[in-house]
Design a protein around this motif. Structure first.
Motif, mmCIF file in Angstrom:
data_model
loop_
_atom_site.group_PDB
_atom_site.id
_atom_site.type_symbol
_atom_site.label_atom_id
_atom_site.label_comp_id
_atom_site.label_asym_id
_atom_site.label_seq_id
_atom_site.Cartn_x
_atom_site.Cartn_y
_atom_site.Cartn_z
ATOM 1 N N GLY A 40 -61.860 25.233 94.440
ATOM 2 C CA GLY A 40 -63.132 25.231 95.352
ATOM 3 C C GLY A 40 -63.754 23.880 95.728
ATOM 4 N N ASN A 41 -63.291 23.011 95.324
ATOM 5 C CA ASN A 41 -64.036 21.915 95.814
ATOM 6 C C ASN A 41 -63.749 21.418 97.060
ATOM 7 N N CYS A 42 -62.597 21.702 97.517
ATOM 8 C CA CYS A 42 -62.289 21.534 98.996
ATOM 9 C C CYS A 42 -61.295 22.525 99.453
ATOM 10 N N ARG A 43 -61.137 22.761 100.647
ATOM 11 C CA ARG A 43 -60.659 24.198 101.277
ATOM 12 C C ARG A 43 -59.700 23.417 102.372
ATOM 13 N N ILE A 44 -58.403 23.881 102.224
ATOM 14 C CA ILE A 44 -57.417 23.784 103.227
ATOM 15 C C ILE A 44 -57.764 24.829 104.567
ATOM 16 N N ASP A 45 -58.076 24.339 105.869
ATOM 17 C CA ASP A 45 -58.148 25.140 106.741
ATOM 18 C C ASP A 45 -57.265 26.384 106.931
ATOM 19 N N ILE A 46 -56.028 25.852 107.101
ATOM 20 C CA ILE A 46 -54.969 26.976 107.226
ATOM 21 C C ILE A 46 -53.814 26.401 106.410
ATOM 22 N N ALA A 47 -53.380 27.338 105.362
ATOM 23 C CA ALA A 47 -52.240 26.871 104.516
ATOM 24 C C ALA A 47 -51.015 27.809 104.698
ATOM 25 N N LEU A 48 -49.775 27.151 104.995
ATOM 26 C CA LEU A 48 -48.627 27.835 105.159
ATOM 27 C C LEU A 48 -47.887 27.578 103.950
ATOM 28 N N ILE A 49 -47.293 28.664 103.209
ATOM 29 C CA ILE A 49 -46.473 28.581 101.970
ATOM 30 C C ILE A 49 -45.248 29.422 102.000
ATOM 31 N N ASN A 50 -44.314 28.367 102.144
ATOM 32 C CA ASN A 50 -42.843 29.045 101.904
ATOM 33 C C ASN A 50 -41.961 28.284 101.094
ATOM 34 N N GLY A 51 -41.167 27.498 101.749
ATOM 35 C CA GLY A 51 -40.272 26.504 100.679
ATOM 36 C C GLY A 51 -41.038 25.138 100.429
ATOM 37 N N HIS A 52 -42.314 25.397 101.094
ATOM 38 C CA HIS A 52 -43.391 24.138 100.666
ATOM 39 C C HIS A 52 -44.503 24.550 101.055
ATOM 40 N N ILE A 53 -45.632 23.601 100.524
ATOM 41 C CA ILE A 53 -47.104 23.958 101.156
ATOM 42 C C ILE A 53 -47.302 23.052 102.064
ATOM 43 N N ARG A 54 -47.696 23.611 103.044
ATOM 44 C CA ARG A 54 -48.355 22.883 104.361
ATOM 45 C C ARG A 54 -49.694 23.194 104.618
ATOM 46 N N GLY A 55 -50.478 21.945 104.550
ATOM 47 C CA GLY A 55 -51.853 22.155 104.842
ATOM 48 C C GLY A 55 -52.107 21.728 106.261
ATOM 49 N N VAL A 56 -53.012 22.414 107.015
ATOM 50 C CA VAL A 56 -53.647 22.238 108.162
ATOM 51 C C VAL A 56 -54.984 21.783 108.201
ATOM 52 N N GLU A 57 -55.341 20.865 108.587
ATOM 53 C CA GLU A 57 -57.057 20.602 108.689
ATOM 54 C C GLU A 57 -57.349 20.457 110.349
ATOM 55 N N ILE A 58 -58.449 20.927 110.616
ATOM 56 C CA ILE A 58 -58.734 21.181 111.841
ATOM 57 C C ILE A 58 -60.086 20.157 112.065
ATOM 58 N N LYS A 59 -60.025 19.440 113.365
ATOM 59 C CA LYS A 59 -61.429 18.756 113.581
ATOM 60 C C LYS A 59 -61.668 18.803 115.107
ATOM 61 N N ALA A 60 -62.498 19.889 115.338
ATOM 62 C CA ALA A 60 -62.836 20.325 116.740
ATOM 63 C C ALA A 60 -63.740 19.410 117.245
ATOM 64 N N GLU A 61 -64.098 19.742 118.648
ATOM 65 C CA GLU A 61 -64.964 18.826 119.334
ATOM 66 C C GLU A 61 -66.391 18.867 118.449
ATOM 67 N N ALA A 62 -66.802 20.068 118.113
ATOM 68 C CA ALA A 62 -68.041 20.153 117.397
ATOM 69 C C ALA A 62 -68.086 19.654 116.074
ATOM 70 N N ASP A 63 -66.918 19.392 115.521
ATOM 71 C CA ASP A 63 -66.900 18.967 114.086
ATOM 72 C C ASP A 63 -67.149 17.233 114.037
ATOM 73 N N SER A 64 -67.544 16.860 112.683
ATOM 74 C CA SER A 64 -67.702 15.397 112.468
ATOM 75 C C SER A 64 -66.353 15.052 111.718
ATOM 76 N N LEU A 65 -66.197 13.778 111.567
ATOM 77 C CA LEU A 65 -64.932 13.258 110.514
ATOM 78 C C LEU A 65 -65.447 12.884 109.394
ATOM 79 N N GLU A 66 -66.910 13.206 108.928
ATOM 80 C CA GLU A 66 -67.527 12.555 107.801
ATOM 81 C C GLU A 66 -66.947 12.990 106.265
ATOM 82 N N ARG A 67 -66.096 14.270 106.438
ATOM 83 C CA ARG A 67 -65.611 14.752 105.267
ATOM 84 C C ARG A 67 -64.204 14.516 105.312
#
Length: 198
Positions: A40-67
């Protein structure tokens, strides 16, 4: 009248509809929001798990890139592939922050107020997965079950959680460990995290 900045939830809903619709209907694919990494120290916004683990990170207009640098480090220890979806205003700075194996897409407003996704860079395979961090995706009872099947004694199975993860790494080559972790995650019937946004 000025349009409100696009938020994470706006981009996420559009991504589920436009990018991950097929994955959600595939019986061999788990799609989950907010998958916790490293307990729980970090979270993947959307994870897709099948033959591999794919992580999707979202940085929308209202977000910052700080993290983002910390998130890149956490993702890079676990996922086989990563995709960053960014607002146009973040693209240049974000490209300098993510490794070249990360795919990048821009999420921007379309002509009819909807969102459109434009691929900037394709995803490639991550060569730097950390087996110990990968093992930490498992809950303690899951790790115990796997080790029991590998012949580990009940006395050893009562050890500290960290020791159980280390045993998994010692007993399983990375490819087999990764497959076991993926299959275990897909077999979970209860998730602590909220269900996907549809």
């Amino acid at each position: 009248m000025a349009l409100k900045p696009l938020r994470d939830s706006d981009v996420r809903r559009a991504a589920y509809r436009r990018l991950f619709a097929r994955a959600q209907t595939c019986p061999d694919t788990l799609v989950i929001d907010e998958l916790g990494l490293d307990h729980g120290n970090c979270r993947i916004d959307i994870a897709l798990i099948n033959g591999h683990i794919r992580g999707v990170e979202i940085k929308a207009e209202a977000d910052s890139l700080e993290r983002l640098p910390k998130q890149v480090t956490a993702y890079s220890e676990v996922v086989d592939k990563a995709l960053l979806i960014v607002a146009p205003k973040h693209l240049e700075a974000a490209m300098a922050m993510v490794p070249d194996w990360w795919g990048i897409m821009v999420a921007e407003r379309g002509m009819s107020q909807g969102l459109r996704f434009r691929r900037v860079r394709p995803e490639r395979t991550n060569k730097g997965v950390d087996p110990l961090v990968l093992a930490r995706l498992l809950w303690r009872p899951e790790a115990q079950t796997i080790l029991r099947e590998l012949g580990v004694s009940e006395r050893e199975l009562r050890g500290q959680r960290a020791a159980l993860y280390q045993m998994l790494v010692d007993k399983l080559p990375l490819r087999r460990l990764a497959k076991t972790v993926r299959e275990t995650l897909k077999a979970r019937t209860t998730w602590r995290d909220r269900p996907p946004l549809l």
